[in-house]
Design an enzyme around this catalytic site. Structure first.
Site: not given
Ligand code: NAD
Ligand code: DAU
Length: 348
Positions: A12, A35-36, A60, A84, A130-131, A159, A184, A254, A286
């Site tokens: 994001i 850059l993890t 951070i 993370e 996040t939700d 979170k 998501n 799903n 899970r």
């Molecule tokens: P991501 O895992 O793709 O990216 C996380 C980034 O943070 C990476 O670039 C990583 O290198 C960096 N990072 C991790 N640990 C760090 C540290 N200690 N110091 C500095 N940088 C660090 O995550 P994303 O999916 O892009 O999510 C970004 C944010 O949005 C998160 O806070 C997550 O909780 C939130 N969020 C994600 C979703 C989703 O669906 N992906 C939905 C709602 C909220």
């Molecule tokens: O709701 C927001 C969140 O959405 C964010 O805060 C998180 O960072 C993001 O990872 C995401 O969390 P989810 O756990 O919902 O996303 P994920 O893609 O891991 O899983 C989506 C759904 O699919 C969940 O019900 C678990 C299922 N799943 C996931 C994986 C990876 C499977 O059935 N098989 C899989 O291999």
């Protein structure tokens, strides 16, 4: 204006950085990222020579380095995404989530508090959440901003904790903050540990599609660029001290989503309909799996005029096309450590 985006090399964050760098040439955008495994500067190669963009490699969790960076750069606003982010990893290693998501956020809050002292009103700490902090819904109802917190996974708990600290710094030290809680996301540059990109990669490679439990879990999906637009909107027009829920008005079980993706991939790859669906494999659930998330995004819609611009069908097609056109990116992120992660998580 100097805007610090943390986690800007991630999924994001990279879309947020691109939007701010291109929309606001008069701003200086700083991308701070450790850059993890999830951070990838390739995500930003189209804008990384822009004069208003600076990358800072920093962790951070390193309090003194963070403090020093705030002293050097005097950031005006912070958009905090670094975290993370994967639920399954949080089940394997909860402490890593405490360290980055709670302690890392604390370090940023403490730096803001000390550097912005006396002129708080000119600044903003915008926390991206996040939700999942709200826990799980039953078959009906939606999460509103007034829902109580009830996190179920170590990720969600970390979170939730960071959200509470942000609010507490607002109440106690007058730190100007906004929090948004989003559903998501999906789209380009999504690391293939999450459902949609993992399944796209497995379909390309004709590997099993591991559906957890009975597959009847529901998520509310939002195209990542629409999230970046929402973040931009909130940054500029959001009210300090408020929370905004962001969602796609787009709930999918799903298993239904997986079938839609399978058909789309069969057609795009000119494979016979049913080829991808034959890869669906039900696997162990899970632990603590949240049944359903769904966001009521009416506050951001009515107060700030934001709504999603991309339908799910359009967004999913654009996402599949992006992965098929960016096989080098996919090959790079699925080499090395990813193979170990995959066999640990999916080979029982
Ligand atoms: P991501 O895992 O793709 O990216 C996380 C980034 O943070 C990476 O670039 C990583 O290198 C960096 N990072 C991790 N640990 C760090 C540290 N200690 N110091 C500095 N940088 C660090 O995550 P994303 O999916 O892009 O999510 C970004 C944010 O949005 C998160 O806070 C997550 O909780 C939130 N969020 C994600 C979703 C989703 O669906 N992906 C939905 C709602 C909220
Ligand atoms: O709701 C927001 C969140 O959405 C964010 O805060 C998180 O960072 C993001 O990872 C995401 O969390 P989810 O756990 O919902 O996303 P994920 O893609 O891991 O899983 C989506 C759904 O699919 C969940 O019900 C678990 C299922 N799943 C996931 C994986 C990876 C499977 O059935 N098989 C899989 O291999």
């Amino acid at each position: 204006m100097k805007v610090l985006v943390t986690g800007g090399a991630g999924f994001i964050g990279s879309h947020v950085v691109r939007r701010l760098v291109t929309m606001y040439p008069e701003y200086q955008i700083y991308n701070l990222d450790a850059l993890t495994y999830a951070g990838n500067l390739e995500n930003l190669k189209d804008i990384d020579t822009s004069p208003n963009y600076t990358f800072i490699k920093a962790d951070i969790t390193d309090a003194s380095h963070i403090q020093e960076l705030f002293e050097t750069h005097a950031f005006d606003k912070v958009i905090h995404l670094a975290a993370e982010s994967h639920v399954d990893r949080s089940i394997e290693d909860p402490l890593a989530f405490v360290k980055t998501n709670i302690m890392g956020t604390m370090n940023l809050l403490n730096a803001c508090k000390s550097i912005w002292k006396g002129e708080m009103q000119d600044h903003l700490f915008y926390h991206i959440s996040t939700d999942e902090v709200y826990g799980s819904l039953g078959i009906d109802g939606l999460f509103t901003e007034d829902n109580s917190y009830s996190p179920n996974s170590p990720y969600a708990a970390s979170k939730a904790s960071s959200d509470h600290f942000v609010r507490a710094y607002g109440e106690t030290y007058d730190l100007p903050y906004i929090i948004s809680n989003c559903s998501n996301n999906y789209g380009p540059n999504h690391f293939p540990e999450k459902l949609i990109p993992l399944f796209i990669n497995n379909i390309i490679e004709m590997r099993p599609l591991p559906v957890y439990g009975d597959g009847n879990y529901t998520r509310d999906w939002l195209y990542v660029i629409d999230h970046a637009i929402a973040i931009d909107t909130i940054l500029h027009n959001g009210k300090t001290g408020e929370t905004y829920n962001i969602g796609g008005f787009n709930e999918w079980k799903n298993i239904d989503l997986v079938h839609l993706l399978c058909e789309l991939m069969d057609d795009t790859l000119s494979r016979k309909r049913g080829t991808s669906a034959s890869l669906i494999t039900y696997v162990k659930d899970r632990p603590g799996h949240d049944k359903r998330y769904a966001i009521d995004a009416s506050k951001i819609n009515t107060e700030l005029g934001w709504k999603p611009t991309v339908t799910f069908e359009e967004g999913l097609k654009a996402t599949v096309d992006w992965y098929l056109n960016n096989k080098t990116w996919l090959a790079q992120v699925t080499s090395g450590d990813y193979k170990d992660y995959y066999s640990k998580m999916y080979t029982s």
